[in-house]
Design a protein around this motif. Sequence first.
Motif, mmCIF file in Angstrom:
data_model
loop_
_atom_site.group_PDB
_atom_site.id
_atom_site.type_symbol
_atom_site.label_atom_id
_atom_site.label_comp_id
_atom_site.label_asym_id
_atom_site.label_seq_id
_atom_site.Cartn_x
_atom_site.Cartn_y
_atom_site.Cartn_z
ATOM 1 N N ALA A 92 0.820 -1.216 0.000
ATOM 2 C CA ALA A 92 0.000 0.000 0.000
ATOM 3 C C ALA A 92 0.851 1.262 0.000
ATOM 4 O O ALA A 92 0.317 2.378 -0.077
ATOM 5 C CB ALA A 92 -0.923 -0.008 1.218
ATOM 6 N N GLY A 93 2.171 1.114 0.106
ATOM 7 C CA GLY A 93 3.065 2.274 0.116
ATOM 8 C C GLY A 93 3.076 3.008 1.439
ATOM 9 O O GLY A 93 3.362 4.203 1.482
ATOM 10 N N ILE A 94 2.784 2.293 2.525
ATOM 11 C CA ILE A 94 2.690 2.915 3.854
ATOM 12 C C ILE A 94 3.657 2.212 4.798
ATOM 13 O O ILE A 94 3.754 0.981 4.811
ATOM 14 C CB ILE A 94 1.257 2.805 4.413
ATOM 15 N N GLN A 95 4.353 2.993 5.596
ATOM 16 C CA GLN A 95 5.216 2.433 6.645
ATOM 17 C C GLN A 95 4.691 2.915 7.989
ATOM 18 O O GLN A 95 5.061 3.998 8.465
ATOM 19 C CB GLN A 95 6.671 2.865 6.451
ATOM 20 N N PRO A 96 3.821 2.124 8.629
ATOM 21 C CA PRO A 96 3.223 2.583 9.893
ATOM 22 C C PRO A 96 4.272 2.735 10.982
ATOM 23 O O PRO A 96 5.198 1.930 11.087
ATOM 24 C CB PRO A 96 2.211 1.490 10.230
ATOM 25 N N ASP A 97 4.093 3.760 11.784
ATOM 26 C CA ASP A 97 5.045 4.077 12.847
ATOM 27 C C ASP A 97 4.454 3.673 14.198
ATOM 28 O O ASP A 97 3.414 4.209 14.601
ATOM 29 C CB ASP A 97 5.347 5.580 12.827
ATOM 30 N N PRO A 98 5.086 2.739 14.912
ATOM 31 C CA PRO A 98 4.558 2.335 16.222
ATOM 32 C C PRO A 98 4.499 3.477 17.232
ATOM 33 O O PRO A 98 3.825 3.351 18.255
ATOM 34 C CB PRO A 98 5.553 1.262 16.689
ATOM 35 N N HIS A 99 5.175 4.591 16.946
ATOM 36 C CA HIS A 99 5.158 5.742 17.851
ATOM 37 C C HIS A 99 4.107 6.780 17.435
ATOM 38 O O HIS A 99 4.039 7.857 18.025
ATOM 39 C CB HIS A 99 6.535 6.401 17.891
#
Length: 271
Positions: free
Chosen positions: A155-162
């Motif tokens: 999806a072209g997304i890099q989710p950030d756990p922060h």
Amino acid sequence: MIRLLLLVLSLVATRAAIADERFITLSSTTSTQDSGLFGHILPIFHAATGIDVHVVAVGTGQALTIGMRGDADALLVHDRIGEDKFVAEGYGIDRRDVMYNDFVIVGPSDDPAHIRGLKDARTALTQIAAAKAPFASRGDDSGTNRMELRLWKWAGIQPDPHSGWYRDLGQGMGPTLNIAAGMNAYTLTDRATWANFKNRQDLEVLSEGDPALFNPYGSILVNPAKWPEVKFNDAKMWHEWLTSKPGLNAITSYKINGEELFFPPRGETTH
């Protein structure tokens, strides 16, 4: 004196039974455990062979690591890329398709990201990220977690756990579903564990049916040439039973509320 003699004889008999017990150690995923599948099929296998299967249920990444150390006799996991690498590097042999089901995206009934009915998982994740709606990730290097991360990447997304909305839990599938229910969050789950989840009033399936969510499981024998101490012969009996008609019949006979949860490899049928 007689009581002491009986006690000694009892202890000897117990130790002999333990020594004579035939078992293999199976490194597998939490989804096969949390879904209830093992509770159904292992007694059937034991009745047919006399062999017990001691399951170590962890995320697929950890299951593969256990196999790499020679601490299991066989594996049942669901990450084809990781499985093929495991075999190519010489840790396992004779990888076989066992069964499949699929992944679904579940979430709160008010559906703040408006993904209900979407059949494109990447579009669903894109909308979740855009809405900054809570998402519970297993974060445990399991097959499910690996699939989730691939979907985000596609999806072209890099989710950030922060970021606040994306929670990296480091938990198995059952606990992740419980946490997601508690925080009104979306999550990715295999359908079988979802069917066995008891807290379903707080979550519902919102996105399903994407071919990308196909979830195949594979059985692998730990390579005896690398780890001579593995119980190869008994593990091979499990491996072959699991992929035979009796094994497939046992797998497909497992249902929850009449719903079949695991299906034979594509192109195969049960009788």
